[in-house]
Scaffold this motif. Structure first.
Motif, PDB file in Angstrom:
ATOM      1  N   VAL A  23       0.846  -1.187   0.000  1.00 18.89           N
ATOM      2  CA  VAL A  23       0.000   0.000   0.000  1.00 18.89           C
ATOM      3  C   VAL A  23       0.880   1.235   0.000  1.00 18.89           C
ATOM      4  O   VAL A  23       1.969   1.234   0.550  1.00 18.89           O
ATOM      5  N   LEU A  24       0.402   2.274  -0.627  1.00 17.46           N
ATOM      6  CA  LEU A  24       1.089   3.555  -0.695  1.00 17.46           C
ATOM      7  C   LEU A  24       0.390   4.530   0.232  1.00 17.46           C
ATOM      8  O   LEU A  24      -0.836   4.526   0.333  1.00 17.46           O
ATOM      9  N   TYR A  25       1.142   5.354   0.919  1.00 15.45           N
ATOM     10  CA  TYR A  25       0.588   6.414   1.753  1.00 15.45           C
ATOM     11  C   TYR A  25       0.981   7.741   1.113  1.00 15.45           C
ATOM     12  O   TYR A  25       2.136   7.924   0.743  1.00 15.45           O
ATOM     13  N   LEU A  26       0.025   8.631   0.981  1.00 17.42           N
ATOM     14  CA  LEU A  26       0.261   9.867   0.245  1.00 17.42           C
ATOM     15  C   LEU A  26      -0.445  11.043   0.916  1.00 17.42           C
ATOM     16  O   LEU A  26      -1.501  10.873   1.526  1.00 17.42           O
ATOM     17  N   GLU A  27       0.129  12.226   0.756  1.00 19.01           N
ATOM     18  CA  GLU A  27      -0.479  13.442   1.288  1.00 19.01           C
ATOM     19  C   GLU A  27      -1.773  13.750   0.532  1.00 19.01           C
ATOM     20  O   GLU A  27      -1.826  13.640  -0.686  1.00 19.01           O
ATOM     21  N   THR A  28      -2.806  14.143   1.258  1.00 18.06           N
ATOM     22  CA  THR A  28      -4.112  14.384   0.640  1.00 18.06           C
ATOM     23  C   THR A  28      -4.077  15.494  -0.406  1.00 18.06           C
ATOM     24  O   THR A  28      -4.842  15.446  -1.363  1.00 18.06           O
ATOM     25  N   HIS A  29      -3.207  16.475  -0.263  1.00 23.57           N
ATOM     26  CA  HIS A  29      -3.180  17.583  -1.222  1.00 23.57           C
ATOM     27  C   HIS A  29      -2.722  17.139  -2.611  1.00 23.57           C
ATOM     28  O   HIS A  29      -2.918  17.874  -3.576  1.00 23.57           O
ATOM     29  N   ARG A  30      -2.157  15.942  -2.742  1.00 23.48           N
ATOM     30  CA  ARG A  30      -1.720  15.441  -4.054  1.00 23.48           C
ATOM     31  C   ARG A  30      -2.803  14.633  -4.754  1.00 23.48           C
ATOM     32  O   ARG A  30      -2.593  14.145  -5.855  1.00 23.48           O
ATOM     33  N   LEU A  31      -3.970  14.507  -4.137  1.00 27.14           N
ATOM     34  CA  LEU A  31      -5.070  13.757  -4.729  1.00 27.14           C
ATOM     35  C   LEU A  31      -5.989  14.680  -5.518  1.00 27.14           C
ATOM     36  O   LEU A  31      -6.348  15.751  -5.051  1.00 27.14           O
ATOM     37  N   LYS A  32      -6.371  14.248  -6.711  1.00 27.91           N
ATOM     38  CA  LYS A  32      -7.316  14.990  -7.538  1.00 27.91           C
ATOM     39  C   LYS A  32      -8.613  14.196  -7.601  1.00 27.91           C
ATOM     40  O   LYS A  32      -8.591  12.971  -7.678  1.00 27.91           O
ATOM     41  N   SER A  33      -9.729  14.901  -7.594  1.00 27.09           N
ATOM     42  CA  SER A  33     -11.024  14.225  -7.666  1.00 27.09           C
ATOM     43  C   SER A  33     -11.877  14.808  -8.791  1.00 27.09           C
ATOM     44  O   SER A  33     -12.987  15.275  -8.573  1.00 27.09           O
ATOM     45  N   SER A  34     -11.348  14.769 -10.008  1.00 28.23           N
ATOM     46  CA  SER A  34     -12.018  15.340 -11.177  1.00 28.23           C
ATOM     47  C   SER A  34     -13.352  14.669 -11.473  1.00 28.23           C
ATOM     48  O   SER A  34     -14.219  15.269 -12.099  1.00 28.23           O
ATOM     49  N   TYR A  35     -13.512  13.427 -11.058  1.00 26.16           N
ATOM     50  CA  TYR A  35     -14.721  12.670 -11.392  1.00 26.16           C
ATOM     51  C   TYR A  35     -15.694  12.548 -10.226  1.00 26.16           C
ATOM     52  O   TYR A  35     -16.674  11.822 -10.308  1.00 26.16           O
ATOM     53  N   ARG A  55     -13.991   7.543  14.206  1.00 32.51           N
ATOM     54  CA  ARG A  55     -13.921   6.530  15.268  1.00 32.51           C
ATOM     55  C   ARG A  55     -12.861   5.465  14.983  1.00 32.51           C
ATOM     56  O   ARG A  55     -12.064   5.123  15.837  1.00 32.51           O
ATOM     57  N   ASP A  56     -12.854   4.931  13.747  1.00 28.03           N
ATOM     58  CA  ASP A  56     -12.036   3.761  13.424  1.00 28.03           C
ATOM     59  C   ASP A  56     -10.845   4.043  12.522  1.00 28.03           C
ATOM     60  O   ASP A  56     -10.014   3.167  12.318  1.00 28.03           O
ATOM     61  N   GLY A  57     -10.789   5.217  11.933  1.00 29.97           N
ATOM     62  CA  GLY A  57      -9.729   5.511  10.976  1.00 29.97           C
ATOM     63  C   GLY A  57     -10.032   4.905   9.609  1.00 29.97           C
ATOM     64  O   GLY A  57     -11.061   4.271   9.404  1.00 29.97           O
ATOM     65  N   GLN A  58      -9.129   5.105   8.682  1.00 32.00           N
ATOM     66  CA  GLN A  58      -9.303   4.605   7.323  1.00 32.00           C
ATOM     67  C   GLN A  58      -9.057   3.105   7.286  1.00 32.00           C
ATOM     68  O   GLN A  58      -8.009   2.631   7.685  1.00 32.00           O
ATOM     69  N   ARG A  59     -10.029   2.347   6.790  1.00 30.55           N
ATOM     70  CA  ARG A  59      -9.898   0.888   6.734  1.00 30.55           C
ATOM     71  C   ARG A  59      -9.773   0.351   5.317  1.00 30.55           C
ATOM     72  O   ARG A  59      -9.379  -0.792   5.142  1.00 30.55           O
ATOM     73  N   ALA A  60     -10.135   1.150   4.328  1.00 29.80           N
ATOM     74  CA  ALA A  60     -10.056   0.714   2.924  1.00 29.80           C
ATOM     75  C   ALA A  60      -9.247   1.744   2.147  1.00 29.80           C
ATOM     76  O   ALA A  60      -9.431   2.950   2.323  1.00 29.80           O
ATOM     77  N   PRO A  61      -8.333   1.276   1.282  1.00 28.15           N
ATOM     78  CA  PRO A  61      -7.517   2.226   0.529  1.00 28.15           C
ATOM     79  C   PRO A  61      -8.333   2.961  -0.520  1.00 28.15           C
ATOM     80  O   PRO A  61      -9.360   2.483  -0.986  1.00 28.15           O
ATOM     81  N   ILE A  62      -7.865   4.130  -0.884  1.00 26.55           N
ATOM     82  CA  ILE A  62      -8.433   4.910  -1.979  1.00 26.55           C
ATOM     83  C   ILE A  62      -7.726   4.439  -3.244  1.00 26.55           C
ATOM     84  O   ILE A  62      -6.505   4.276  -3.257  1.00 26.55           O
ATOM     85  N   VAL A  63      -8.484   4.205  -4.308  1.00 23.58           N
ATOM     86  CA  VAL A  63      -7.906   3.708  -5.561  1.00 23.58           C
ATOM     87  C   VAL A  63      -7.611   4.900  -6.465  1.00 23.58           C
ATOM     88  O   VAL A  63      -8.475   5.755  -6.679  1.00 23.58           O
ATOM     89  N   VAL A  64      -6.392   4.947  -6.990  1.00 15.95           N
ATOM     90  CA  VAL A  64      -5.941   6.086  -7.790  1.00 15.95           C
ATOM     91  C   VAL A  64      -5.221   5.628  -9.053  1.00 15.95           C
ATOM     92  O   VAL A  64      -4.810   4.481  -9.166  1.00 15.95           O
ATOM     93  N   VAL A  65      -5.061   6.584  -9.965  1.00 13.92           N
ATOM     94  CA  VAL A  65      -4.209   6.423 -11.137  1.00 13.92           C
ATOM     95  C   VAL A  65      -3.166   7.529 -11.044  1.00 13.92           C
ATOM     96  O   VAL A  65      -3.509   8.699 -10.835  1.00 13.92           O
ATOM     97  N   ARG A  80     -14.690   8.920   0.862  1.00  7.24           N
ATOM     98  CA  ARG A  80     -13.692   8.700   1.914  1.00  7.24           C
ATOM     99  C   ARG A  80     -12.686   9.834   1.934  1.00  7.24           C
ATOM    100  O   ARG A  80     -12.326  10.348   2.997  1.00  7.24           O
ATOM    101  N   THR A  81     -12.224  10.228   0.749  1.00  8.17           N
ATOM    102  CA  THR A  81     -11.240  11.301   0.662  1.00  8.17           C
ATOM    103  C   THR A  81     -11.807  12.607   1.202  1.00  8.17           C
ATOM    104  O   THR A  81     -11.160  13.307   1.982  1.00  8.17           O
ATOM    105  N   ARG A  82     -13.032  12.931   0.816  1.00  9.87           N
ATOM    106  CA  ARG A  82     -13.675  14.153   1.287  1.00  9.87           C
ATOM    107  C   ARG A  82     -13.814  14.140   2.816  1.00  9.87           C
ATOM    108  O   ARG A  82     -13.502  15.115   3.491  1.00  9.87           O
ATOM    109  N   ALA A  83     -14.235  12.995   3.344  1.00  5.65           N
ATOM    110  CA  ALA A  83     -14.391  12.875   4.804  1.00  5.65           C
ATOM    111  C   ALA A  83     -13.041  12.965   5.514  1.00  5.65           C
ATOM    112  O   ALA A  83     -12.920  13.637   6.546  1.00  5.65           O
TER     113      ALA A  83
END
Length: 102
Positions: A23-35, A55-65, A80-83
């Protein structure tokens, strides 16, 4: 693997869509949500998601290109990203896909 502006991650480190890949961990500011506009808004579901993430933290990864600009386009995980951004989480868990956008 943690990616930052100083240490970009290439497509191989993104896992290439392999469910068993690291899994990759990345800063949120580098994520784009054009769709994200394609997702129907559901305020009740998003409120529940926000509470769950708080309460539980992130349990499922965000899928990116990965994009050649160094940013990452979200394919799955818009809500998930917005939250996570609302919760001021700065680093999120990602899983990458094979394609790389130009």
């Amino acid at each position: 693997v943690v990616a930052s502006a100083d240490s970009p991650v290439d497509g191989d480190e993104l896992g290439r869509g392999d469910p068993g890949a690291s899994v990759l961990y990345l800063e949120t500011h580098r994520l784009k949500s054009s769709y994200s506009w394609l997702r129907a808004a559901d305020p009740r579901a998003e409120a529940k998601l926000l509470a769950s993430l708080a309460r539980d933290g992130q349990r499922a990864p965000i899928v990116v290109v990965a994009e050649t600009s160094g940013s990452y386009e979200i394919i799955d995980g818009f809500r998930r990203t917005r939250a996570l951004k609302q919760l001021q989480v700065e680093i999120v868990e990602l899983r990458g896909l094979l394609a790389q956008r130009q």
